[in-house]
Design a protein around this motif. Structure first.
Motif, PDB file in Angstrom:
ATOM      1  N   GLY A 337       0.518  -1.202   0.000  1.00  0.00           N
ATOM      2  CA  GLY A 337       0.011   0.010  -0.059  1.00  0.00           C
ATOM      3  C   GLY A 337       0.747   1.152   0.042  1.00  0.00           C
ATOM      4  N   ASN A 338       2.196   1.018   0.209  1.00  0.00           N
ATOM      5  CA  ASN A 338       2.880   2.403  -0.023  1.00  0.00           C
ATOM      6  C   ASN A 338       3.105   2.925  -1.263  1.00  0.00           C
ATOM      7  OD1 ASN A 338       5.997   2.133  -0.886  1.00  0.00           O
ATOM      8  ND2 ASN A 338       5.428   0.067  -0.078  1.00  0.00           N
ATOM      9  N   LYS A 339       3.439   4.256  -1.409  1.00  0.00           N
ATOM     10  CA  LYS A 339       3.394   4.897  -2.754  1.00  0.00           C
ATOM     11  C   LYS A 339       4.633   4.536  -3.659  1.00  0.00           C
ATOM     12  CE  LYS A 339       0.935   8.753  -0.707  1.00  0.00           C
ATOM     13  NZ  LYS A 339       0.742  10.193  -0.380  1.00  0.00           N
ATOM     14  N   MET A 340       5.464   3.866  -3.126  1.00  0.00           N
ATOM     15  CA  MET A 340       6.643   3.225  -3.936  1.00  0.00           C
ATOM     16  C   MET A 340       6.127   2.327  -4.771  1.00  0.00           C
ATOM     17  SD  MET A 340      10.772   2.672  -2.651  1.00  0.00           S
ATOM     18  CE  MET A 340      11.752   1.948  -3.945  1.00  0.00           C
ATOM     19  N   PRO A 341       6.366   2.406  -6.151  1.00  0.00           N
ATOM     20  CA  PRO A 341       6.035   1.330  -7.114  1.00  0.00           C
ATOM     21  C   PRO A 341       6.995   0.358  -7.180  1.00  0.00           C
ATOM     22  CG  PRO A 341       6.654   3.230  -8.322  1.00  0.00           C
ATOM     23  CD  PRO A 341       6.747   3.665  -7.106  1.00  0.00           C
ATOM     24  N   ASN A 342       6.557  -1.071  -7.742  1.00  0.00           N
ATOM     25  CA  ASN A 342       7.562  -1.889  -8.171  1.00  0.00           C
ATOM     26  C   ASN A 342       8.120  -1.455  -9.520  1.00  0.00           C
ATOM     27  OD1 ASN A 342       7.076  -3.725  -6.201  1.00  0.00           O
ATOM     28  ND2 ASN A 342       5.230  -4.431  -7.051  1.00  0.00           N
ATOM     29  N   LEU A 343       9.280  -1.343  -9.783  1.00  0.00           N
ATOM     30  CA  LEU A 343       9.951  -1.039 -10.971  1.00  0.00           C
ATOM     31  C   LEU A 343      10.186  -1.849 -11.983  1.00  0.00           C
ATOM     32  CD1 LEU A 343      12.216   1.721  -9.155  1.00  0.00           C
ATOM     33  CD2 LEU A 343      10.029   2.123 -10.510  1.00  0.00           C
ATOM     34  N   ASP A 344      10.272  -3.299 -11.513  1.00  0.00           N
ATOM     35  CA  ASP A 344      10.574  -4.359 -12.674  1.00  0.00           C
ATOM     36  C   ASP A 344      11.967  -4.071 -13.118  1.00  0.00           C
ATOM     37  OD1 ASP A 344       8.091  -5.381 -12.378  1.00  0.00           O
ATOM     38  OD2 ASP A 344       6.966  -4.042 -13.962  1.00  0.00           O
ATOM     39  N   LEU A 345      12.832  -3.927 -12.069  1.00  0.00           N
ATOM     40  CA  LEU A 345      14.121  -3.817 -12.440  1.00  0.00           C
ATOM     41  C   LEU A 345      14.931  -5.122 -12.770  1.00  0.00           C
ATOM     42  CD1 LEU A 345      15.434  -1.701  -9.435  1.00  0.00           C
ATOM     43  CD2 LEU A 345      14.893  -0.736 -11.921  1.00  0.00           C
ATOM     44  N   SER A 346      15.726  -5.125 -13.572  1.00  0.00           N
ATOM     45  CA  SER A 346      16.660  -6.092 -13.938  1.00  0.00           C
ATOM     46  C   SER A 346      17.439  -6.726 -12.767  1.00  0.00           C
ATOM     47  CB  SER A 346      17.349  -6.274 -15.335  1.00  0.00           C
ATOM     48  OG  SER A 346      18.109  -5.212 -15.209  1.00  0.00           O
ATOM     49  N   GLY A 347      18.170  -7.719 -12.990  1.00  0.00           N
ATOM     50  CA  GLY A 347      19.316  -7.871 -11.772  1.00  0.00           C
ATOM     51  C   GLY A 347      20.269  -7.167 -11.934  1.00  0.00           C
ATOM     52  N   PRO A 348      20.872  -6.737 -13.089  1.00  0.00           N
ATOM     53  CA  PRO A 348      22.034  -5.645 -12.948  1.00  0.00           C
ATOM     54  C   PRO A 348      21.617  -4.280 -12.776  1.00  0.00           C
ATOM     55  CG  PRO A 348      22.031  -7.127 -15.062  1.00  0.00           C
ATOM     56  CD  PRO A 348      20.953  -7.374 -14.221  1.00  0.00           C
ATOM     57  N   GLU A 349      20.503  -4.011 -13.091  1.00  0.00           N
ATOM     58  CA  GLU A 349      20.038  -2.794 -12.689  1.00  0.00           C
ATOM     59  C   GLU A 349      19.912  -2.577 -11.026  1.00  0.00           C
ATOM     60  OE1 GLU A 349      17.341  -1.318 -16.688  1.00  0.00           O
ATOM     61  OE2 GLU A 349      16.225  -2.521 -14.995  1.00  0.00           O
ATOM     62  N   LEU A 350      19.187  -3.713 -10.554  1.00  0.00           N
ATOM     63  CA  LEU A 350      18.943  -3.674  -9.138  1.00  0.00           C
ATOM     64  C   LEU A 350      20.163  -3.355  -8.431  1.00  0.00           C
ATOM     65  CD1 LEU A 350      17.299  -4.048  -6.456  1.00  0.00           C
ATOM     66  CD2 LEU A 350      17.365  -6.349  -7.073  1.00  0.00           C
ATOM     67  N   ASN A 351      21.315  -4.483  -8.899  1.00  0.00           N
ATOM     68  CA  ASN A 351      22.506  -4.459  -8.239  1.00  0.00           C
ATOM     69  C   ASN A 351      23.242  -2.916  -8.461  1.00  0.00           C
ATOM     70  OD1 ASN A 351      25.008  -5.845  -7.321  1.00  0.00           O
ATOM     71  ND2 ASN A 351      25.762  -5.305  -9.070  1.00  0.00           N
TER      72      ASN A 351
END
Length: 361
Positions: A337-351
């Motif tokens: 419910g928080n306002k931060m969305p799921n960004l669907d990051l790839s593994g390298p982007e997340l890292n």
């Protein structure tokens, strides 16, 4: 004079209760934490306090608690006495009339009870009003103000230097105050009603949309004091907490100076860090700010000195690499419910983004 005598007698009467209650509370907390470490760090414990505002309020709390316990015990004893001393009546025959009687002495108990109740209520009301007047303002004028804004579900904190506006900065969820000095807290809400509460230091103050409320904090002992939103404000109300760090004066001034600094410049030869900053600005910069970069969002917390904080998501999770990765990858799983969305990051982007955030100290 009468009130002073009553309060003096009451203070002596409740001193034993207070010591027993504090020891019991700290023992329970110690068992829960596995240690009897500084009680200032005991979560949400308000019967022992660590500042002048809290001390005054805690004394009133113990006084009202002692009166309440006394009344309950007294009424229980009187009820038991009445039960065991009552005259046994012979069972009446069916259809017969019972004589109405007025045993002598009964009215004395009523008059005595009314007199004692009235006196106790007057003492409690006057004492409460005295405490409210005493905690309204600190003994000395605070040197600075923290403008705290409650949002669903985190706290923005803007530190305001009254003498130099250029020395103002913004942080979130973890407040720092100097030991032994009062700090004015100016409260506002960005959405719904919240309530600002750091029980070891002060009582609750409502945070209301369209209205500015003020309170003040002072800690007389170095430590970490947990705070909490105390007014239901939505599905993640229980996870809208804060931490107040009471630092010695020199440490606090050093912390303030450090907060004024922008984020460090990225070394040209650190490709992973450069990519992490670019991805952060692209993916997160519309909501979060990092001073000294193109990220200038205001919807979420300012992350310029993110690694100075011990927790993330308003004290929901410890600020560790594992929890940080989980929070970035799927914040709705961690705090629905928080306002931060799921960004669907790839593994390298997340890292890369996590690596960049870990340099923001």
């Amino acid at each position: 004079m009468t009130l002073s005598i009553a309060k003096s007698i009451m203070a002596k009467a409740i001193s034993g209760w207070r010591q027993v209650g504090q020891r019991a509370g700290l023992a329970v907390a110690g068992l829960a934490l596995g240690t009897h470490a500084a009680s200032a760090q005991t979560p949400m414990y308000y019967l022992e306090t660590f500042g002048p505002k809290g001390e005054i309020t805690a004394s009133l709390t113990w006084g009202l608690l002692a009166i309440s316990v006394f009344v309950v015990v007294l009424m229980s004893v009187l009820v038991l006495v009445a039960i065991f001393r009552a005259k046994r009546l012979e069972p009446a025959e069916l259809g017969s009339k019972l004589p109405v009687s007025h045993p002598g002495g009964g009215h004395r108990w009523i008059y005595l009870g009314l007199a004692l109740t009235t006196a106790a209520l007057i003492v409690m009301v006057v004492w409460t009003m005295e405490v409210l007047a005493e905690i309204d303002e600190p003994a000395v004028e605070p040197a600075f103000t923290i403008e705290v804004t409650g949002e669903q579900w985190w706290w923005e904190a803007r530190y305001v230097d009254p003498d130099d506006p250029s020395r103002t900065f913004v942080t979130a969820n973890e407040l720092h105050i100097p030991v032994g000095e009062p700090v004015r807290i100016r409260l506002a809400s960005a959405d719904v009603i919240h309530s600002f509460w750091v029980p070891a230091l002060a009582g609750k103050t409502d945070v209301i949309p369209g209205q500015i409320n003020e309170t003040w904090l002072q800690a007389d002992r170095k430590g970490v004091y947990r705070g909490q939103c105390a007014e239901y404000c939505g599905v993640q109300h229980a996870h809208m907490a804060m931490r107040v760090f009471a630092d010695p004066a020199e440490e606090f001034r050093s912390w303030w100076e450090h907060q004024l600094e922008p984020a460090d410049t990225i070394p040209e030869d650190d490709e992973l860090l450069r990519v992490g900053q670019e991805q952060f600005v692209l993916k997160c910069g519309a909501c979060h700010a990092v001073r000294g970069t193109l990220a200038g969002g205001e919807a979420g917390p300012d992350l310029t000195h993110f690694m100075d904080r011990t927790t993330i998501a308003a004290v929901t999770l410890p600020n560790t690499p594992g929890h940080l990765s989980g929070w970035i990858a799927d914040p709705q799983h961690q705090k629905p419910g928080n306002k931060m969305p799921n960004l669907d990051l790839s593994g390298p982007e997340l890292n890369a983004i996590r690596h960049y955030l870990e340099t923001l100290d």
